[in-house]
Design an enzyme around this catalytic site. Sequence first.
Site, mmCIF file in Angstrom:
data_model
loop_
_atom_site.group_PDB
_atom_site.id
_atom_site.type_symbol
_atom_site.label_atom_id
_atom_site.label_comp_id
_atom_site.label_asym_id
_atom_site.label_seq_id
_atom_site.Cartn_x
_atom_site.Cartn_y
_atom_site.Cartn_z
ATOM 1 N N LYS A 29 33.536 46.909 31.349
ATOM 2 C CA LYS A 29 32.799 48.165 31.345
ATOM 3 C C LYS A 29 31.476 48.008 30.606
ATOM 4 O O LYS A 29 30.431 48.435 31.088
ATOM 5 C CB LYS A 29 33.658 49.257 30.701
ATOM 6 C CG LYS A 29 33.323 50.647 31.170
ATOM 7 C CD LYS A 29 34.285 51.675 30.581
ATOM 8 C CE LYS A 29 35.562 51.787 31.391
ATOM 9 N NZ LYS A 29 36.593 52.607 30.713
ATOM 10 N N ARG A 99 35.232 54.573 24.620
ATOM 11 C CA ARG A 99 36.006 54.044 25.746
ATOM 12 C C ARG A 99 36.362 52.585 25.501
ATOM 13 O O ARG A 99 35.542 51.805 25.047
ATOM 14 C CB ARG A 99 35.179 54.139 27.028
ATOM 15 C CG ARG A 99 34.367 55.393 27.115
ATOM 16 C CD ARG A 99 33.176 55.273 28.054
ATOM 17 N NE ARG A 99 33.574 55.228 29.449
ATOM 18 C CZ ARG A 99 32.699 55.095 30.445
ATOM 19 N NH1 ARG A 99 31.396 54.958 30.181
ATOM 20 N NH2 ARG A 99 33.114 55.070 31.684
ATOM 21 N N GLY A 108 47.748 50.266 29.701
ATOM 22 C CA GLY A 108 48.443 50.174 28.421
ATOM 23 C C GLY A 108 47.491 50.190 27.252
ATOM 24 O O GLY A 108 47.911 50.264 26.105
ATOM 25 N N MET A 110 44.001 51.809 25.172
ATOM 26 C CA MET A 110 43.624 53.171 24.864
ATOM 27 C C MET A 110 42.744 53.798 25.926
ATOM 28 O O MET A 110 41.875 53.163 26.486
ATOM 29 C CB MET A 110 42.912 53.234 23.523
ATOM 30 C CG MET A 110 42.959 54.635 22.969
ATOM 31 S SD MET A 110 41.686 54.944 21.766
ATOM 32 C CE MET A 110 40.288 55.184 22.834
ATOM 33 N N ARG A 353 31.919 48.862 38.960
ATOM 34 C CA ARG A 353 32.648 47.604 38.978
ATOM 35 C C ARG A 353 32.890 47.220 40.427
ATOM 36 O O ARG A 353 32.741 48.057 41.331
ATOM 37 C CB ARG A 353 33.971 47.736 38.231
ATOM 38 C CG ARG A 353 34.864 48.767 38.865
ATOM 39 C CD ARG A 353 36.116 49.044 38.072
ATOM 40 N NE ARG A 353 36.660 50.304 38.560
ATOM 41 C CZ ARG A 353 37.593 51.008 37.951
ATOM 42 N NH1 ARG A 353 38.082 50.600 36.802
ATOM 43 N NH2 ARG A 353 38.052 52.119 38.471
ATOM 44 N N HIS A 501 64.391 39.146 39.213
ATOM 45 C CA HIS A 501 65.311 39.197 40.348
ATOM 46 C C HIS A 501 64.772 40.101 41.462
ATOM 47 O O HIS A 501 64.689 39.697 42.623
ATOM 48 C CB HIS A 501 66.674 39.697 39.862
ATOM 49 C CG HIS A 501 67.683 39.831 40.960
ATOM 50 N ND1 HIS A 501 67.961 41.038 41.561
ATOM 51 C CD2 HIS A 501 68.458 38.908 41.574
ATOM 52 C CE1 HIS A 501 68.881 40.851 42.499
ATOM 53 N NE2 HIS A 501 69.203 39.568 42.530
ATOM 54 N N SER A 814 53.986 11.971 56.883
ATOM 55 C CA SER A 814 53.943 13.391 56.579
ATOM 56 C C SER A 814 54.620 13.557 55.226
ATOM 57 O O SER A 814 55.776 13.171 55.050
ATOM 58 C CB SER A 814 54.676 14.186 57.661
ATOM 59 O OG SER A 814 54.705 15.537 57.293
ATOM 60 N N CYS A 884 53.962 18.599 54.883
ATOM 61 C CA CYS A 884 54.771 19.627 55.537
ATOM 62 C C CYS A 884 55.704 20.357 54.575
ATOM 63 O O CYS A 884 56.542 21.139 54.989
ATOM 64 C CB CYS A 884 55.566 19.030 56.686
ATOM 65 S SG CYS A 884 56.780 17.819 56.158
ATOM 66 N N TYR A 904 45.847 16.902 58.037
ATOM 67 C CA TYR A 904 46.250 18.292 58.244
ATOM 68 C C TYR A 904 47.251 18.738 57.187
ATOM 69 O O TYR A 904 47.861 17.916 56.494
ATOM 70 C CB TYR A 904 46.870 18.477 59.638
ATOM 71 C CG TYR A 904 48.195 17.782 59.812
ATOM 72 C CD1 TYR A 904 49.387 18.397 59.444
ATOM 73 C CD2 TYR A 904 48.253 16.479 60.318
ATOM 74 C CE1 TYR A 904 50.596 17.755 59.573
ATOM 75 C CE2 TYR A 904 49.462 15.822 60.460
ATOM 76 C CZ TYR A 904 50.636 16.455 60.085
ATOM 77 O OH TYR A 904 51.832 15.821 60.199
HETATM 78 P P1 ADP Z 1 38.589 54.781 32.878
HETATM 79 O O1 ADP Z 1 38.442 53.343 32.608
HETATM 80 O O2 ADP Z 1 39.991 55.267 32.812
HETATM 81 O O3 ADP Z 1 37.857 55.197 34.108
HETATM 82 P P2 ADP Z 1 36.389 55.852 31.425
HETATM 83 O O4 ADP Z 1 36.046 55.334 30.087
HETATM 84 O O5 ADP Z 1 35.536 55.398 32.523
HETATM 85 O O6 ADP Z 1 37.906 55.530 31.668
HETATM 86 O O7 ADP Z 1 36.331 57.431 31.326
HETATM 87 C C1 ADP Z 1 37.283 58.383 31.685
HETATM 88 C C2 ADP Z 1 36.573 59.629 32.212
HETATM 89 O O8 ADP Z 1 35.671 60.134 31.256
HETATM 90 C C3 ADP Z 1 35.733 59.311 33.433
HETATM 91 O O9 ADP Z 1 35.875 60.334 34.362
HETATM 92 C C4 ADP Z 1 34.345 59.227 32.920
HETATM 93 O O10 ADP Z 1 33.426 59.587 33.905
HETATM 94 C C5 ADP Z 1 34.352 60.233 31.753
HETATM 95 N N1 ADP Z 1 33.390 59.843 30.724
HETATM 96 C C6 ADP Z 1 33.415 58.737 29.958
HETATM 97 N N2 ADP Z 1 32.348 58.671 29.129
HETATM 98 C C7 ADP Z 1 31.611 59.785 29.394
HETATM 99 C C8 ADP Z 1 30.367 60.294 28.871
HETATM 100 N N3 ADP Z 1 29.676 59.651 27.932
HETATM 101 N N4 ADP Z 1 29.916 61.452 29.374
HETATM 102 C C9 ADP Z 1 30.637 62.107 30.327
HETATM 103 N N5 ADP Z 1 31.780 61.701 30.844
HETATM 104 C C10 ADP Z 1 32.276 60.537 30.396
HETATM 105 MG MG MG Z 2 36.192 54.962 34.452
#
Ligand code: ADP
Ligand code: MG
Length: 977
Positions: A29, A99, A108, A110, A353, A501, A814, A884, A904
């Site tokens: 990100k 974020r 998993g 935050m 991304r 499994h 082979s 093979c 091959y």
């Molecule tokens: P994820 O990886 O789960 O997408 P994000 O960090 O991208 O988490 O953010 C979750 C939500 O919060 C998204 O909808 C994103 O657009 C919104 N968001 C994150 N940062 C901001 C910000 N600075 N201003 C407004 N919305 C935000």
């Molecule tokens: Mg996002």
Amino acid sequence: MATARRWVYHFGGGKADGKGSEKALLGGKGAGLAEMTRIGLPVPHGFTITTDACAQYNQRSGKWPTGLEKQVREMVGKLEHASKKSFGGPNDPLLVSVRSGAARSMPGMMETILNLGLNDKSVEGLAEVSSNRRFALDAYRRLIMMYGSIGQGIDREHFDSAFDEVKQTRTRPRLGRVNGKRILDTDVNAEELDYLVGEFKRIYRVHCGEEFPQNPFDQLKGAISAVFDSWMAEKAATYRRIERITGLKGTAVNVCWMVFGNMGDDSGTGVCFTRDPSTGEPVYYGDVLINAQGEDVVAGIRTPMKLDELKTRMPEVYDQLEAVRVILEVHYKDMQDLEFTLERGKLYILQCRVGKRSPAAAFKIAVDQATKGLISSAAARQLVKKKYLPKKYATAATKAIITKDQAIQRIRDVDIERLFYPIIDRHVPLMELESRMLGEGISAVPGAACGVVAFSAEMAEARADEGAKVILVRKETSPEDVGGMHIAVGILTATGGKTSHAAVVARGWGKCCIVGCDALDIDYNAKRMTLGEKLIREGDSITLDGGTGEIFEGEIPLDRPTTSPEYKTLLNWCDKRRRLGVRANADTPADAKKALEMGAEGIGLCRTEHMFFDSSQPERIRAMREMIIAQLEDKRRRALDKLLPYQRDDFEGIFEVMDGRPVTIRLLDPPLHEFLPKRNNKEALQEVAEDLNITVEQIVRRIEQLEENNPMLGHRGCRIAITYPEILEMQVRAIIEAAINCKERGIKVLPEIMIPLSISWTELMILVGRVRTVADAVLKERNSKVKYLVGTMIETPRAALVAGRMAEVAEFFSFGTNDLTQLTMALSRDDAGRFLPDYVDPHRANIFPVHPFQSIDVKGVGKLVRMACVDGRATRKNLKLGICGEHGGDPASIVFCEELGLNYVSCSPYRVPIARLAAAQAVISATRVAPRVLKSNSKPRSVVRPTKARAKAAKKTTRKTAVRKSSKRKKTKRARA
Ligand code: ADP
Ligand code: MG
Ligand code: MG
């Protein structure tokens, strides 16, 4: 004093300290935000705290690394300066989001905390500047809830029930709404929210033993620490272990200023893809929610509108978004997925991304990007005229943006694998999917499935009997669940990884399966489960997407993909590019047809013994058993005479299908006892005795005679032909007669007769002699001419060691790498399940980097193969070389085969397209690295000559690398001398 290390990277205002390539340091990100800022996209200002800082924090058991706090404060100062606002200040406060984001996306960890910086004072400031007190209070209650639950681990349930109570005891009476009619979040007014904020703060105080922090910096520090902590949280650590994610230092933390999509009807938030991720069509694809914050999207409160609608409602905004799309694709040269927010008509991009896509879309996008532009010249001109799009991007966007080679490299083997499984219908809106998502596990077997939940195998079977489609949900599965697993359309487990499994069994059936969904909580007694805060009971419907590992509530429509023109185009490109031939392992005419359909150029392994087990023609196995029971050669021959026409017909059928393509037929390979029933199976013995008109004792005696202590090393392979030449004779006669019959019908045949499990030159001499004698006699009898080859499998270490001599008699080798691996490692494939998983688990013994039966062990088994290739070709220049074993369909092993210069690879029909792709990719990557020349360990003379493609590839490398290469070679020469 040494200056502290740099922990923070700024982005904003067109400049960024970091860049897109620094994913390891800034996380996916963070790197994306930096790169988007650099290329001039409107990203809210912010900064990224490095993964190094996270690593330091965790090493120092939760202490912030030296200098971090100071640097964070400086960065916040910078944001304040740029925004002309003060962080958490009483008037028009600067707010931020925090974020997490590692180099790889990882469930998993935050989640995001929004609206940081709000407190009792700044909330009023925000209310004032937005002229919307409700909005400000709503933001504040969200902050307390997110900070409390995500950052401090307070159960969200507490906040939710407090909210619910306000709705029921305050909002409902105020609106006079009857019971049973839902109260929405948006129905709650400012006054009620004000009260709710007080409640939330109380909950916070009760659970944390302190007040909700009013100091914005305390909030920021707490949130950053929470992100760092989440890296080590059980859930994230388990995910990394299961997915074998190693070598990452930690997660980065992204702090950027808040923009608001919920400031009125000229605001909104959206998610989109630069192309349709389901079909790959070059159309802008996505949803927008007007007057909403990111979070609302997930909550699924309102139906979003399609981007198309935005085009008519806000054409200027749409055009800006369109320019963003063009810039992103031109820059990243791949389909992107982005999040944006519109704040009072101003557009901000919050994330981008590489977009996940369906397998069909993967092909369409790769082919489209390599053959045509994203938008028309007219559309590009328009955007330039409006000054939304710089000219250089406009020009680039009207042309192909990647090469065919890049398109080939873009496709992954799973894209092909998944192409043949059902998928979630592409007409289902993205936001609907998001709102129905219950959680995520590890995708074990691709394909989507929907059905009713059953928590036990018995229940699954009972439901299926009633005609229901069932999804079996278990904590884990064990062998006694197999019945229920088999009738289920999909399988979901709470524990286990890709080799559990459930995963292994489901994979064998190609059945949709998700494992390791650790958020899944099952109560077998109460017959219910919870996932994503939703309660699901036995009999409720869910939908699994085995391709992504996502689990959805209810029934979502599915679709069955069909191979597209782009799939064909791309595989044609692969066929032109690859040097290795691709054949299939096929035992019957039906298999052969499938193989051809999948693009096989021949059959690399036809196992003759499979023909004897055809249950629709029990005469076959009967004749075989007669032959085995017979004590005298004469009687054996008579039984074999009965088998001859069956084998001949089968071969004719296969030759007919393969018209003009080579077919390698392996002579009888398994030990004879495999054709008889087990000694303790009284019923089967009785049946066979009656069938053959002999006594049970006679059969038992024969079974005893055939019994071996170690059948794997026993009387099998060509050893049977040494003892019973008449079996070999019958098989060769069947092959050659079939070939002649076909030839007479105008069908071209290229039979290759293969001797299994050879260990010695003399042995091979004898058998090849016998094959030729029979074959030539049959040809003479019929006065016909058919070209045929005789060769051997190299599947014992000794055969590989004496390959130079073997090649004197064998016209082809082979490599049977299944047996070769077993015998080289003294590792029985059937018994290794007990300990091999430990050997290949990086978190346990970690002895082998790859599973040796899945991907060839290059250092050991591969060394034998290499030696056999070199020595074999030194003897016989045009010795045909193939593989093979299972490895023939494994991309990593195919790279090795390319390096060895094999002719091959041969694999199961379904893996043929994967092999075609992998073979092309192997050539492409080989041209980037210097082509390696094979050297024998002992004899300098036995050098495999570079093949044509190799020579061509070598020529293609630029002069610069050629110079570098030659100087390198000189250096190694000197070193050796
Ligand atoms: P994820 O990886 O789960 O997408 P994000 O960090 O991208 O988490 O953010 C979750 C939500 O919060 C998204 O909808 C994103 O657009 C919104 N968001 C994150 N940062 C901001 C910000 N600075 N201003 C407004 N919305 C935000
Ligand atoms: Mg996002
Ligand atoms: Mg074998």
